[in-house]
Design an enzyme around this catalytic site. Structure first.
Site, PDB file in Angstrom:
ATOM      1  N   ASP A   1       0.826  -1.210   0.000  1.00 12.36           N
ATOM      2  CA  ASP A   1       0.000   0.000   0.000  1.00 12.36           C
ATOM      3  C   ASP A   1       0.861   1.262   0.000  1.00 12.36           C
ATOM      4  O   ASP A   1       2.083   1.190  -0.161  1.00 12.36           O
ATOM      5  CB  ASP A   1      -1.029  -0.013   1.141  1.00 12.36           C
ATOM      6  CG  ASP A   1      -0.462  -0.595   2.394  1.00 12.36           C
ATOM      7  OD1 ASP A   1       0.724  -0.340   2.651  1.00 12.36           O
ATOM      8  OD2 ASP A   1      -1.192  -1.315   3.103  1.00 12.36           O
TER       9      ASP A   1
ATOM     10  N   LYS B   1      -4.686   3.675  -1.284  1.00  8.51           N
ATOM     11  CA  LYS B   1      -5.569   4.641  -1.933  1.00  8.51           C
ATOM     12  C   LYS B   1      -4.827   5.336  -3.073  1.00  8.51           C
ATOM     13  O   LYS B   1      -3.726   5.811  -2.912  1.00  8.51           O
ATOM     14  CB  LYS B   1      -5.998   5.670  -0.892  1.00  8.51           C
ATOM     15  CG  LYS B   1      -7.060   6.598  -1.397  1.00  8.51           C
ATOM     16  CD  LYS B   1      -7.590   7.438  -0.254  1.00  8.51           C
ATOM     17  CE  LYS B   1      -8.306   8.636  -0.792  1.00  8.51           C
ATOM     18  NZ  LYS B   1      -9.036   9.350   0.237  1.00  8.51           N
TER      19      LYS B   1
ATOM     20  N   MET C   1      -0.728   9.352  13.049  1.00  7.97           N
ATOM     21  CA  MET C   1      -2.002   9.764  12.429  1.00  7.97           C
ATOM     22  C   MET C   1      -2.626  10.950  13.153  1.00  7.97           C
ATOM     23  O   MET C   1      -3.820  10.939  13.453  1.00  7.97           O
ATOM     24  CB  MET C   1      -2.989   8.581  12.420  1.00  7.97           C
ATOM     25  CG  MET C   1      -2.514   7.478  11.525  1.00  7.97           C
ATOM     26  SD  MET C   1      -3.527   6.015  11.595  1.00  7.97           S
ATOM     27  CE  MET C   1      -2.909   5.196  13.044  1.00  7.97           C
TER      28      MET C   1
HETATM   29  N1  SAH Z   1       2.691   0.573  10.591  1.00  6.46           N
HETATM   30  C1  SAH Z   1       3.159   1.930  10.437  1.00  6.46           C
HETATM   31  C2  SAH Z   1       2.134   2.951  10.874  1.00  6.46           C
HETATM   32  C3  SAH Z   1       0.901   2.989  10.022  1.00  6.46           C
HETATM   33  S1  SAH Z   1      -0.264   4.175  10.521  1.00  6.46           S
HETATM   34  C4  SAH Z   1       4.475   2.084  11.220  1.00  6.46           C
HETATM   35  O1  SAH Z   1       4.854   1.187  11.968  1.00  6.46           O
HETATM   36  O2  SAH Z   1       5.142   3.111  11.059  1.00  6.46           O
HETATM   37  C5  SAH Z   1       0.141   5.530   9.445  1.00  6.46           C
HETATM   38  C6  SAH Z   1       0.809   6.631  10.219  1.00  6.46           C
HETATM   39  O3  SAH Z   1       2.167   6.303  10.444  1.00  6.46           O
HETATM   40  C7  SAH Z   1       0.845   7.959   9.492  1.00  6.46           C
HETATM   41  O4  SAH Z   1      -0.351   8.667   9.612  1.00  6.46           O
HETATM   42  C8  SAH Z   1       1.977   8.632  10.232  1.00  6.46           C
HETATM   43  O5  SAH Z   1       1.571   9.117  11.488  1.00  6.46           O
HETATM   44  C9  SAH Z   1       2.928   7.481  10.484  1.00  6.46           C
HETATM   45  N2  SAH Z   1       3.977   7.397   9.464  1.00  6.46           N
HETATM   46  C10 SAH Z   1       4.202   6.393   8.612  1.00  6.46           C
HETATM   47  N3  SAH Z   1       5.282   6.641   7.840  1.00  6.46           N
HETATM   48  C11 SAH Z   1       5.751   7.844   8.237  1.00  6.46           C
HETATM   49  C12 SAH Z   1       6.855   8.641   7.834  1.00  6.46           C
HETATM   50  N4  SAH Z   1       7.691   8.269   6.864  1.00  6.46           N
HETATM   51  N5  SAH Z   1       7.050   9.825   8.472  1.00  6.46           N
HETATM   52  C13 SAH Z   1       6.226  10.231   9.448  1.00  6.46           C
HETATM   53  N6  SAH Z   1       5.159   9.513   9.861  1.00  6.46           N
HETATM   54  C14 SAH Z   1       4.929   8.332   9.263  1.00  6.46           C
END
Ligand code: SAH
Length: 522
Positions: A38, A59, A185
């Site tokens: 995704d 999306k 998020m």
């Molecule tokens: N499983 C993922 C999180 C998914 S939820 C993890 O472990 O990182 C999605 C959220 O993750 C986003 O809304 C944001 O808050 C955060 N996120 C994911 N990638 C990011 C990045 N490169 N920089 C900052 N926040 C990130």
């Protein structure tokens, strides 16, 4: 049922930087039949599995993501068909990633699965922003919380409607006492998060930072205090995906920031070389922090008639000198040499000459041959000069293995200086690419591009051609980097003035000149 049961690997892709996937994750990608990924897993990771079927379930521009139930059903269906499925998920699969639900569905369906952790955003993004999430003097706990953003574009519609927009299970009274918190998020609900914390007793002066697209060349960090963060983040126009860190550790960024200090950080640079040749330049620019757009203007093709090449290679041992003019020429030679069932012993006692260091390195790497003479700069004149200085031209026999567009200069100089024979063999044909990639056109329109690099006259000519008659206007505010004087002259003929010209006429020289210019006038 398939005779050989399939399996699903839930693989953490890491936070964005493709180098942050685990070794095991990368290995499983290489072995995958199918990859289901995704938006938050970097699509560049798909280069590990060029032959796997890649299914995007995130999306797209206006469309909706695939609902979770359908993703689960897809995983089960593919595994039942006997496939090795990699479910690639941004960050870590179990941290706000719904990996738990996917595994439950697999367990219910009796599908074997394995889970490979990934580096989660709350660890990686602060690290790349110079914020240690724990510090002996400052905090002995670190808490992950979801901001449960209703509108978060990375969550499917069903999840969004289930969530009420506020974290129901968050006890603000307790949270407000924690020394270091990461909110996932949470960009859109930042104002609410910060006021809840202040209402529940956290000091409005607590240091806080929001990091957007952490670990990527597009990383942006806003540092503020709890009371001002939401306003500052809105002013800086940060958007999801972003992580917010609240706690005293944020202050350490003053001394520990590193990623955003790399010499080309924040610069978007276009590489116009052929796809075969681009990677070295692209990787070096990325290591210095640039965001690279590859827009190949040239395609290299094997000629339809290979007989002249094969004949030249078979007789190579009869020459006194074999001259290679580019790394691509070395690759093409190796391919034919091996296809003919030979190896470098066929070259016998012939001495080996190379134009430029990169060509010499390719000869050592691909043909395992020692180079007898290598010109310091990447132009034919330099090799002709050095051969002349050694008195190594008169009555000698030369084989030139080169591209079809190489200038005739080397051949002419050798002939004038009394060579006994100069056999000039084009190894590959170069053609102009059919079109420029959509990402490049889009970035030109939005004004995102800072630099365009030209590593040969043909990249300059083709790029201008592909842009069309108003190329000058389209490039008006963009810095142009030329590898050397010949490419510079071509740019001038096209009515374009390079901002910098490399001094050594090779990739090193080109990069050094860009870096030097950025340091002088960032
Ligand atoms: N499983 C993922 C999180 C998914 S939820 C993890 O472990 O990182 C999605 C959220 O993750 C986003 O809304 C944001 O808050 C955060 N996120 C994911 N990638 C990011 C990045 N490169 N920089 C900052 N926040 C990130």
């Amino acid at each position: 049922m398939s005779p050989s049961p399939g399996i699903v690997y839930l693989v953490g892709a890491g936070p964005g930087d493709p180098g942050l996937i685990t070794v095991r994750g990368a290995k499983l990608l290489e072995q995958a039949d199918i990859v289901i990924y995704d938006l938050l897993s970097n699509p560049r990771l798909l280069s590990y599995c060029p032959h796997a079927e890649a299914i995007y379930v995130g999306k797209k521009a206006a469309a909706h993501s695939l609902p979770q139930e359908q993703i689960n059903a897809l995983l089960i269906e593919k595994a039942r068909a006997g496939k090795r499925v990699v479910r690639l998920k941004g960050g870590d699969p179990f941290v706000f990633g719904r990996g738990g639900e996917e595994c439950q569905a697999l367990a219910d369906a009796k599908i074997p699965f394995e889970i490979i952790p990934g580096i989660t955003a709350a660890i990686a993004a602060p690290t790349y922003a110079g914020i240690p999430v724990t510090h002996r003097d400052l905090n002995s706990s670190f808490t992950f919380i979801t901001g449960h953003e209703k509108e978060d574009e990375y969550r499917d519609d069903q999840t969004k409607s289930r969530e009420k927009g506020d974290a129901g299970d968050i006890n603000w009274d307790i949270i407000a006492k924690l020394p270091c918190i990461a909110f996932y998020m949470g960009v859109k609900s930042l104002a609410r998060i910060c006021s809840r914390l202040i209402e529940n007793g956290m000091s409005p002066e607590t240091a806080a930072a929001t990091i957007q697209w952490g670990t990527m060349p597009t990383q942006k960090t806003v540092v503020s205090t709890l009371s001002r963060l939401a306003q500052d983040v809105a002013e800086a126009k940060l958007q999801s995906p972003a992580i917010t860190i609240i706690g005293k550790v944020v202050e350490l960024r003053n001394t520990l920031s590193w990623f955003e200090h790399r010499q080309l950080f924040g610069q978007t640079i276009v590489v116009t070389r052929s796809r075969h040749q681009a990677s070295e330049l692209s990787e070096r620019l990325e290591e210095l922090g640039a965001s690279v757009i590859e827009a190949p203007t040239i395609e290299l093709h094997e000629p339809a008639d290979l007989a002249p090449i094969d004949a030249a290679i078979k007789s190579a041992g009869n020459y006194d000198w074999i001259c290679f003019t580019s790394a691509s020429g070395v690759t093409a030679t190796r391919k034919r040499l091996f296809a003919l069932g030979h190896d470098a012993r066929l070259f016998g006692q012939a001495k080996i000459a190379a134009i430029g260091q990169a060509t010499a390195q390719a000869i050592a790497r691909d043909l395992c041959l020692k180079v007898d003479l290598c010109s310091k700069t990447f132009v034919a004149e330099a090799l002709a000069d050095e051969l002349a200085q050694r008195n190594a031209i008169a009555s000698q026999r030369f084989l030139l293995l080169r591209a079809d567009i190489a200038r005739p200069l080397l051949r002419e100089r050798l002939q004038q200086a009394g060579a006994a024979e100069v056999k000039d063999v084009p190894l590959y044909e170069t053609r102009r690419a059919a079109e420029l990639p959509a990402t490049l056109i889009e970035s030109l329109v939005t004004g995102r591009i800072n630099w365009i690099t030209f590593t040969s006259s043909s990249t300059a000519k083709n790029f201008a051609d592909l842009l069309g008659p108003d190329h000058r206007q389209k490039l008006a505010h963009i810095k142009l980097a030329s590898i050397g004087p010949i490419t510079t002259q071509t740019l001038r003929d096209l009515n374009l003035e390079p901002t910098i010209q490399g001094t050594k006429f090779d990739i090193d020289g080109l990069i050094s000149a860009i870096v030097a210019h950025q340091e002088k006038s960032p």
